[in-house]
Design a protein around this motif. Structure first.
Motif, mmCIF file in Angstrom:
data_model
loop_
_atom_site.group_PDB
_atom_site.id
_atom_site.type_symbol
_atom_site.label_atom_id
_atom_site.label_comp_id
_atom_site.label_asym_id
_atom_site.label_seq_id
_atom_site.Cartn_x
_atom_site.Cartn_y
_atom_site.Cartn_z
ATOM 1 N N ASN A 266 0.825 -1.209 0.000
ATOM 2 C CA ASN A 266 0.000 0.000 0.000
ATOM 3 C C ASN A 266 0.862 1.263 0.000
ATOM 4 N N ALA A 267 2.036 1.166 0.673
ATOM 5 C CA ALA A 267 2.944 2.319 0.678
ATOM 6 C C ALA A 267 3.394 2.650 -0.750
ATOM 7 N N VAL A 268 3.554 1.617 -1.591
ATOM 8 C CA VAL A 268 3.959 1.848 -2.987
ATOM 9 C C VAL A 268 2.864 2.638 -3.729
ATOM 10 N N GLU A 269 1.591 2.307 -3.453
ATOM 11 C CA GLU A 269 0.489 3.047 -4.100
ATOM 12 C C GLU A 269 0.532 4.515 -3.673
ATOM 13 N N GLU A 270 0.852 4.730 -2.388
ATOM 14 C CA GLU A 270 0.931 6.100 -1.884
ATOM 15 C C GLU A 270 2.119 6.846 -2.497
ATOM 16 N N ARG A 326 -3.160 5.363 3.560
ATOM 17 C CA ARG A 326 -4.212 5.986 2.754
ATOM 18 C C ARG A 326 -4.820 4.972 1.779
ATOM 19 N N GLU A 327 -6.129 5.058 1.588
ATOM 20 C CA GLU A 327 -6.746 4.210 0.562
ATOM 21 C C GLU A 327 -6.641 4.937 -0.772
ATOM 22 N N VAL A 328 -5.688 4.510 -1.574
ATOM 23 C CA VAL A 328 -5.443 5.219 -2.841
ATOM 24 C C VAL A 328 -6.205 4.517 -3.953
ATOM 25 N N ASP A 329 -7.532 4.629 -3.961
ATOM 26 C CA ASP A 329 -8.284 3.923 -4.994
ATOM 27 C C ASP A 329 -8.134 4.649 -6.328
ATOM 28 N N ARG A 330 -7.935 3.925 -7.362
ATOM 29 C CA ARG A 330 -7.876 4.422 -8.738
ATOM 30 C C ARG A 330 -7.030 5.695 -8.910
ATOM 31 N N HIS A 331 -5.760 5.628 -8.479
ATOM 32 C CA HIS A 331 -4.922 6.802 -8.772
ATOM 33 C C HIS A 331 -4.600 6.801 -10.269
ATOM 34 N N VAL A 332 -4.160 7.948 -10.749
ATOM 35 C CA VAL A 332 -3.970 8.071 -12.200
ATOM 36 C C VAL A 332 -2.496 8.080 -12.587
ATOM 37 N N SER A 333 -1.645 7.654 -11.672
ATOM 38 C CA SER A 333 -0.199 7.737 -11.941
ATOM 39 C C SER A 333 0.265 6.733 -12.986
ATOM 40 N N PHE A 334 -0.543 5.720 -13.287
ATOM 41 C CA PHE A 334 -0.245 4.810 -14.391
ATOM 42 C C PHE A 334 -1.107 5.162 -15.608
ATOM 43 N N SER A 345 1.956 -3.789 -13.327
ATOM 44 C CA SER A 345 2.152 -4.858 -12.336
ATOM 45 C C SER A 345 3.643 -5.137 -12.133
ATOM 46 N N LEU A 346 4.433 -5.001 -13.196
ATOM 47 C CA LEU A 346 5.880 -5.182 -13.040
ATOM 48 C C LEU A 346 6.469 -4.053 -12.179
ATOM 49 N N ALA A 347 6.014 -2.821 -12.436
ATOM 50 C CA ALA A 347 6.507 -1.666 -11.656
ATOM 51 C C ALA A 347 6.162 -1.826 -10.174
ATOM 52 N N ARG A 348 4.959 -2.304 -9.898
ATOM 53 C CA ARG A 348 4.548 -2.512 -8.497
ATOM 54 C C ARG A 348 5.416 -3.587 -7.845
ATOM 55 N N LEU A 349 5.614 -4.670 -8.593
ATOM 56 C CA LEU A 349 6.437 -5.776 -8.076
ATOM 57 C C LEU A 349 7.850 -5.288 -7.751
ATOM 58 N N GLU A 350 8.461 -4.580 -8.707
ATOM 59 C CA GLU A 350 9.843 -4.129 -8.517
ATOM 60 C C GLU A 350 9.960 -3.170 -7.339
ATOM 61 N N THR A 351 9.011 -2.253 -7.239
ATOM 62 C CA THR A 351 9.119 -1.241 -6.178
ATOM 63 C C THR A 351 8.865 -1.869 -4.810
ATOM 64 N N ARG A 352 7.890 -2.759 -4.743
ATOM 65 C CA ARG A 352 7.633 -3.445 -3.461
ATOM 66 C C ARG A 352 8.872 -4.219 -3.018
ATOM 67 N N VAL A 353 9.428 -5.036 -3.932
ATOM 68 C CA VAL A 353 10.600 -5.847 -3.571
ATOM 69 C C VAL A 353 11.792 -4.941 -3.238
#
Ligand code: HEM
Length: 396
Positions: A266-270, A326-334, A345-353
Motif C-alpha cells: 500500500n505504501a507503494v500506491e501512496e 491511505r486508501e489510494v483507490d484508482r490513482h492516475v499515476s499509471f 504490475s511489473l513496476a509494483r512488483l519491482e518497487t515493493r521488492v
C-alpha cells in the motif's frame, strides 16, 4: 495570475504549489508562450484519459511533441493502438510477472549487498536504475554488456533543458536506441533465446486492417524492444528515490514498514500518488472542448497533469501528507483507459521488492540534501543522484 511552466527549474524542483494554484484558480490553464493547455483536477484528468475520441495521443505525449508520428505504442490511437497493444500485452501475463519475482529479489539483494558496509551510497546510481534495467533486460533479453548504453541513451531521450533545447539530441538518442535494438533483434534471429523477443518472433499477429495473421518485422520488434527498455526502467528508477525521500521525511512511517513489511504494497500506491515518475501526459484535441467555462479549441496541445490530480483535495484529504495507510483507490499515476500502463504490475512488483530488501538491510536512513541532483526532463520527473546516509547503529 498563475504561471505554470513545467520546464522551469523551480517547478521541476517542487511543482506542487503551482499545481494547487492551477486546480483552484485555473482548472483549464493556457500557456500561450510555450503553447499548451493543461487540466489538473482529478475528475477532469480522469475524464480526458478515458475520452480518446477527443484527446488523441498521436501527436505525441510530451509538450514538445517530438515523439509525434513515432512508432511507439504510447503515441498511437485506435484502431492501430489496439492491435499493437494486444501484441505487447502478451509479455505481461500475471504468470510471467509472478515468475519474475525471485529474479527481482535476487537482483535487488545483490545490488544492496554490494553497498551493505558503506555508510553512504548513491541510491540512484547504485540501486534504483540498475534494478529495473536488469529486470527489463532479463525479460526482453538485453545482454549485460549493452545495458549501460541503453541507460545512457534512454536518459538522453527523456532529457530536456529549461528552454526545451536538445531536440537534435533527443531525435539522435531515439535513432541510436532503435539501431541498437535492431542489431539485437537481428542477433536474436540468428540465436533464439528464452526471452519475450524470441517469443514474439515466433508469434503470428492479426493486423488492425484485417490483413490476416503475419509475423512481426525487425523494425516492429526493435520498436517494442525500445519502448519497453525505456519505459521499463526510466520510471521505476525515479519512483524508488521519490519513495526514499518520503520515508526520510516521515521516519515514523518508515519504522512501521520495517516492523510490518506487509504494509509496503500500500505504501507503494501512496508513493505513486505522492510523487509519481510521470507527472503529465500530452494529448491533442480532435474537437473543441468546453470545460469550467473555458473553451479549448480543436487541434491544440493539452497536458493531463496526473501529478496534480493525485494531490487534488477534492479527491484526497490532506493530499500533501504522505500516508502509507491511505486508501489510494484508482490513482492516475499509471494513466487510465486505453493507454493504462502496460508495465504497472511489473513496476509494483519491482518497487515493493526494492523496499522490502532496502528496509531489511537499512532500516534507518536520511539523505544528503547537498548531493541531490535532479534529472531535467519532459514528462519524466525524478532524480539523477540521491546520496543515502545509513544510520549504522540501528542497522540489522
Ligand atoms: C512506476 C513506474 C511506472 C509509471 C509511473 C508508469 C506510467 C505510465 C503512464 C502514466 C502511462 C500512460 C501514458 C499515456 O497515457 O500517455 C504508461 C504507459 C505505458 N507504460 Fe508505464 N509506467 C511505469 C512503469 C512501466 C514499466 C515497468 C513498463 C514496462 C516494462 C511500462 C510500459 C508502459 C507502456 C508500454 C505504456 C504504453 C501503453 C499504451 O500506450 O497502451 N511502464 N506508463
Amino acid at each position: 495570475m498563475v504561471v505554470y511552466n513545467p520546464f522551469s527549474p523551480e517547478t521541476a524542483h517542487n511543482p506542487f504549489p503551482v499545481y494547487k494554484q492551477l486546480r483552484d484558480e485555473t482548472p483549464v490553464y493556457h500557456n500561450e508562450e510555450v503553447g499548451f493547455w493543461a487540466l489538473s483536477r482529478y475528475e477532469d484528468v480522469v475524464a480526458a484519459h478515458l475520452d480518446t475520441d477527443t484527446f488523441s495521443s498521436a501527436h505525441g505525449v510530451t509538450i514538445e511533441g517530438y515523439d509525434q508520428g513515432s512508432p511507439l505504442l504510447i503515441t498511437k490511437d485506435p484502431p492501430e493502438h489496439t492491435a499493437h497493444r494486444k501484441i505487447a500485452a502478451r509479455m505481461f501475463t500475471p504468470r510471467r510477472m509472478s515468475q519474475l519475482e525471485p529474479f527481482v529479489r535476487a537482483t535487488a539483494a545483490d545490488l544492496l549487498e554490494r553497498v551493505r558496509d558503506q555508510d553512504r551510497f548513491d541510491l540512484v546510481q547504485d540501486f534504483s536504475f540498475r534494478l529495473p534495467l536488469d529486470v527489463i533486460s532479463e525479460l526482453i533479453g538485453i545482454p549485460a554488456d549493452r545495458r549501460a548504453e541503453v541507460h545512457e541513451l534512454s536518459d538522453r531521450l527523456a532529457a530536456r533543458d529549461e528552454d526545451m533545447s536538445g531536440t537534435d539530441d533527443v531525435i539522435q538518442a531515439m535513432a541510436d536506441l532503435l539501431s541498437l535494438f535492431t542489431e539485437l533483434v537481428r542477433e536474436r534471429r540468428r540465436h533464439p533465446g528464452q526471452d519475450v523477443i524470441t517469443m514474439l518472433m515466433n508469434t503470428e499477429v492479426e493486423d488492425s486492417d484485417g490483413g490476416g495473421p503475419r509475423s512481426l518485422g525487425d523494425d516492429e520488434l526493435a520498436t517494442r524492444f525500445m519502448e519497453l527498455a525505456f519505459a521499463g526502467h526510466e520510471t521505476v528508477a525515479k519512483l524508488i528515490p521519490n519513495g526514499v525521500i518520503a520515508l526520510s521525511w516521515y521516519p515514523d512511517q518508515r519504522r512501521e514498514l520495517v516492523a510490518d513489511p506487509a504494509l509496503i504494497s500500500n505504501a507503494v500506491e501512496e508513493m505513486l500518488r505522492w510523487d509519481p515518475p510521470s507527472h503529465y501526459q500530452g494529448r491533442w484535441t480532435l474537437r473543441e472542448v468546453e470545460l469550467h467555462g473555458a473553451v479549448i479549441r480543436q487541434d491544440v496541445r493539452v497536458i493531463l497533469i496526473t501529478g496534480a490530480a493525485g494531490h487534488d483535495e477534492r479527491k484526497y484529504p490532506d493530499p500533501e501528507y504522505f500516508n502509507i495507510h491511505r486508501e489510494v483507490d484508482r490513482h492516475v499515476s499509471f494513466g487510465l483507459g486505453r493507454h493504462l500502463c502496460l508495465g504497472a504490475s511489473l513496476a509494483r512488483l519491482e518497487t515493493r521488492v526494492a523496499f522490502e530488501e532496502l528496509l531489511k538491510r537499512f532500516p534507518d536512513f536520511t539523505f544528503d540534501e547537498t548531493g541531490v541532483q535532479r534529472h531535467y526532463s519532459g514528462n519524466v520527473r525524478g532524480l539523477a543522484s540521491l546520496p543515502l546516509l545509513v544510520e549504522r547503529t540501528a542497522a540489522v
